[in-house]
Design an enzyme around this catalytic site. Structure first.
Site, PDB file in Angstrom:
ATOM      1  N   HIS A  19      38.459  17.162  94.894  1.00  0.00           N
ATOM      2  CA  HIS A  19      38.969  18.221  95.780  1.00  0.00           C
ATOM      3  C   HIS A  19      37.768  18.823  96.517  1.00  0.00           C
ATOM      4  O   HIS A  19      37.147  18.160  97.340  1.00  0.00           O
ATOM      5  CB  HIS A  19      39.743  19.234  94.920  1.00  0.00           C
ATOM      6  N   HIS A  50      43.063  10.462 101.485  1.00  0.00           N
ATOM      7  CA  HIS A  50      43.739  11.750 101.322  1.00  0.00           C
ATOM      8  C   HIS A  50      45.150  11.508 100.837  1.00  0.00           C
ATOM      9  O   HIS A  50      45.779  10.521 101.218  1.00  0.00           O
ATOM     10  CB  HIS A  50      43.777  12.509 102.653  1.00  0.00           C
ATOM     11  N   ASP A  53      35.930  16.255 104.389  1.00  0.00           N
ATOM     12  CA  ASP A  53      34.675  16.383 103.665  1.00  0.00           C
ATOM     13  C   ASP A  53      33.605  15.383 104.078  1.00  0.00           C
ATOM     14  O   ASP A  53      32.448  15.538 103.710  1.00  0.00           O
ATOM     15  CB  ASP A  53      34.929  16.242 102.154  1.00  0.00           C
TER      16      ASP A  53
HETATM   17  N1  CMC Z   1      37.451   4.997  98.547  1.00  0.00           N
HETATM   18  C1  CMC Z   1      37.907   3.794  98.177  1.00  0.00           C
HETATM   19  N2  CMC Z   1      39.182   3.547  97.824  1.00  0.00           N
HETATM   20  C2  CMC Z   1      40.025   4.597  97.839  1.00  0.00           C
HETATM   21  C3  CMC Z   1      39.610   5.895  98.235  1.00  0.00           C
HETATM   22  C4  CMC Z   1      38.261   6.056  98.594  1.00  0.00           C
HETATM   23  N3  CMC Z   1      37.797   7.247  98.957  1.00  0.00           N
HETATM   24  N4  CMC Z   1      40.677   6.745  98.166  1.00  0.00           N
HETATM   25  C5  CMC Z   1      41.709   6.008  97.741  1.00  0.00           C
HETATM   26  N5  CMC Z   1      41.317   4.722  97.536  1.00  0.00           N
HETATM   27  C6  CMC Z   1      42.150   3.609  97.091  1.00  0.00           C
HETATM   28  C7  CMC Z   1      42.353   3.638  95.585  1.00  0.00           C
HETATM   29  O1  CMC Z   1      41.338   2.919  94.933  1.00  0.00           O
HETATM   30  C8  CMC Z   1      43.704   2.995  95.449  1.00  0.00           C
HETATM   31  O2  CMC Z   1      43.538   1.617  95.629  1.00  0.00           O
HETATM   32  P1  CMC Z   1      44.487   0.569  94.816  1.00  0.00           P
HETATM   33  O3  CMC Z   1      45.882   0.867  95.287  1.00  0.00           O
HETATM   34  O4  CMC Z   1      43.967  -0.756  95.258  1.00  0.00           O
HETATM   35  O5  CMC Z   1      44.276   0.884  93.368  1.00  0.00           O
HETATM   36  C9  CMC Z   1      44.456   3.510  96.676  1.00  0.00           C
HETATM   37  O6  CMC Z   1      43.456   3.807  97.644  1.00  0.00           O
HETATM   38  C10 CMC Z   1      45.282   4.746  96.404  1.00  0.00           C
HETATM   39  O7  CMC Z   1      44.454   5.691  95.723  1.00  0.00           O
HETATM   40  P2  CMC Z   1      45.017   6.991  95.003  1.00  0.00           P
HETATM   41  O8  CMC Z   1      43.923   7.613  94.186  1.00  0.00           O
HETATM   42  O9  CMC Z   1      46.297   6.684  94.315  1.00  0.00           O
HETATM   43  O10 CMC Z   1      45.390   7.891  96.231  1.00  0.00           O
HETATM   44  P3  CMC Z   1      45.480   9.440  96.264  1.00  0.00           P
HETATM   45  O11 CMC Z   1      46.508   9.794  97.234  1.00  0.00           O
HETATM   46  O12 CMC Z   1      45.611  10.035  94.896  1.00  0.00           O
HETATM   47  O13 CMC Z   1      44.006   9.758  96.810  1.00  0.00           O
HETATM   48  C11 CMC Z   1      42.153  11.167  96.900  1.00  0.00           C
HETATM   49  C12 CMC Z   1      43.604  10.954  97.291  1.00  0.00           C
HETATM   50  C13 CMC Z   1      41.587  12.273  97.792  1.00  0.00           C
HETATM   51  C14 CMC Z   1      42.070  11.611  95.435  1.00  0.00           C
HETATM   52  C15 CMC Z   1      41.346   9.864  97.080  1.00  0.00           C
HETATM   53  O14 CMC Z   1      41.500   9.367  98.394  1.00  0.00           O
HETATM   54  C16 CMC Z   1      39.879  10.014  96.726  1.00  0.00           C
HETATM   55  O15 CMC Z   1      39.523   9.945  95.559  1.00  0.00           O
HETATM   56  N6  CMC Z   1      38.991  10.246  97.766  1.00  0.00           N
HETATM   57  C17 CMC Z   1      37.601  10.474  97.521  1.00  0.00           C
HETATM   58  C18 CMC Z   1      37.371  11.948  97.182  1.00  0.00           C
HETATM   59  C19 CMC Z   1      37.564  12.823  98.393  1.00  0.00           C
HETATM   60  O16 CMC Z   1      37.061  12.548  99.472  1.00  0.00           O
HETATM   61  N7  CMC Z   1      38.249  13.954  98.178  1.00  0.00           N
HETATM   62  C20 CMC Z   1      38.495  14.954  99.215  1.00  0.00           C
HETATM   63  C21 CMC Z   1      39.922  15.031  99.609  1.00  0.00           C
HETATM   64  S1  CMC Z   1      40.189  15.935 101.099  1.00  0.00           S
HETATM   65  C22 CMC Z   1      39.720  17.520 100.735  1.00  0.00           C
HETATM   66  C23 CMC Z   1      40.680  18.268  99.906  1.00  0.00           C
HETATM   67  O17 CMC Z   1      41.894  18.338 100.259  1.00  0.00           O
HETATM   68  O18 CMC Z   1      40.253  18.861  98.942  1.00  0.00           O
END
Ligand code: CMC
Length: 378
Positions: free
Chosen positions: A221, A259, A315
């Site tokens: 986050h 996201h 971010d």
């Molecule tokens: N890099 C590489 N792969 C990714 C990333 C990433 N940053 N984000 C998602 N994926 C992949 C993940 O590995 C998964 O792949 P697979 O289906 O092959 O297993 C797929 O995309 C779906 O991932 P998820 O974790 O189920 O998706 P989510 O909706 O829970 O993800 C997230 C949201 C923000 C947790 C994630 O994108 C992430 O970890 N990003 C990096 C951390 C980040 O930048 N966070 C800031 C978010 S924006 C600011 C805020 O609102 O606070």
């Protein structure tokens, strides 16, 4: 209940209330605060006016804004007990712990903390004081000195003044102010939801904001911008394609990408990227190097992840911009917190209008009826 219910891990796709505060259009890559497009607000408004909008649902007229700005300015002072507490914390403490403790302590000393009817004026106090606390944490960590607020400065100019012990140029203040505005609100994100859960128990607004601060701390986050900058600086001088391949093949995520709601470019990232491009012109060589590396990594990552709907989020470019503004990486998440305070307070007050205790259900998969054995026979 017969059969296993649908489990929505992360509460993904679950609607828990109606809200008029913020619309995140993840498909179109659009964001609205009370119906106003973030692009228009970033171009024409400022953090103080946008905070008023978030607390009241309407943009202020001239007098309303002047009164609001005065009220914010009047709340900037920190009691000596808070400054002493910040000074007493070991230097290596995560500043989010210090921020959380300081805001909890400010609530403890506020006689109106428990009065729901005062939540609007308490919100102004929180928005004002959280900025002073973050500035105090930053300046005490860097120099052991606390700079008293200057009531003549705007909210953002005063924050940078308290942080650095000297005023910052107008263009730097403007850029920081836009960053704060872009981070001010984002619907039912994890920290806001956490604040709502706390207020739903009829706790108090400080406790709800402290819950939100603690939830913002995590790298998925609010902590993502610091992690993203670390990743960007780690790529300086390297081939971006090889660098990104290395991160992905080792099973790591690209911080600042992806996201839960945006499956396209986060509109805030679009605006921040433009601001960064404009700032590079008059920045020092280190910031230029960081920005150019970020652009290379961005392109290399989108080539690999864009088709999966993983695009830059707010971010990714925040770290390079804050480097230009002169904010240290360890302070990025506290700065996110001071920026998000109006959004938290807005949601907390909205939820209270039609409060219902939040108490979701888990699907129990454990055993029942296990025989209790005395400790010596286990
Ligand atoms: N890099 C590489 N792969 C990714 C990333 C990433 N940053 N984000 C998602 N994926 C992949 C993940 O590995 C998964 O792949 P697979 O289906 O092959 O297993 C797929 O995309 C779906 O991932 P998820 O974790 O189920 O998706 P989510 O909706 O829970 O993800 C997230 C949201 C923000 C947790 C994630 O994108 C992430 O970890 N990003 C990096 C951390 C980040 O930048 N966070 C800031 C978010 S924006 C600011 C805020 O609102 O606070």
């Amino acid at each position: 209940m017969d059969g296993k219910p649908t489990i929505n891990l992360g509460l993904e796709g679950i609607y828990f209330m109606e809200s008029k505060i913020c619309k995140v259009d993840g498909k179109a890559g659009k964001l609205y605060y009370y119906g106003y497009d973030i692009e228009a607000l970033a171009a024409r408004s400022n953090f103080e006016e946008t905070s008023y909008l978030l607390l009241h649902g309407e943009l202020p007229n001239v007098k309303q804004l002047a009164d609001f700005s005065r009220a914010l300015s009047e709340e900037r002072n920190l009691d000596d007990k808070i400054i002493d507490m910040i000074k007493s914390v070991p230097k290596e403490t995560n500043p989010m712990h210090t921020l959380s403790a300081a805001m909890d302590l400010i609530g403890a000393y506020d006689k109106n903390a428990e009065k729901t009817a005062d939540n609007e004026s308490t919100s102004i106090r929180i928005i004002s004081k959280i900025a002073s606390v973050v500035a105090a944490i930053g300046s005490i960590r860097a120099t052991s000195q606390y700079t008293h607020p200057d009531p003549k400065l705007s909210h953002t100019a005063n924050f940078l003044y308290m942080l650095n012990g000297e005023p910052k140029p107008k263009e730097v203040v403007k850029l920081a102010d836009t960053m704060f505005l872009l981070h001010a609100e984002h619907s039912s994100n994890a920290s806001t939801f956490s604040g709502i859960v706390t207020i739903s128990t009829l706790s108090d607004i400080y406790s709800a904001v402290v819950s939100a601060i603690n939830t913002l701390k995590g790298p998925l986050h609010g902590g993502a911008d610091e992690a993203a900058l670390k990743m960007i600086t780690g790529g300086i001088g390297k081939d971006p394609d090889k660098y990104i391949d290395g991160i992905i093949s080792s099973g790591n995520r690209i911080m600042g990408f992806g996201h839960r709601v945006y499956k396209t470019y986060d509109p805030r990232a679009v605006i921040i990227k433009e601001q960064l491009k404009a700032a590079i012109g008059d920045s020092d060589s280190r910031v230029k190097e960081i920005a150019e590396t970020a652009f290379g990594i961005e392109e290399a990552t989108i080539k690999r992840t864009g088709q999966k709907g993983i695009w830059p989020n707010v971010d990714f470019f925040s770290g390079p911009v804050y480097s230009y503004v002169g904010i240290e990486p360890e302070l990025f998440t506290p700065v996110f917190a001071l920026s998000r305070a109006p959004g938290w307070c807005s949601h907390i007050m909205e939820y209270l209008k039609d409060n219902r205790l939040i108490r979701p259900t888990v699907y129990y998969t454990g055993e029942t009826g296990r025989p209790y054995k005395e400790i010596n026979s286990r």
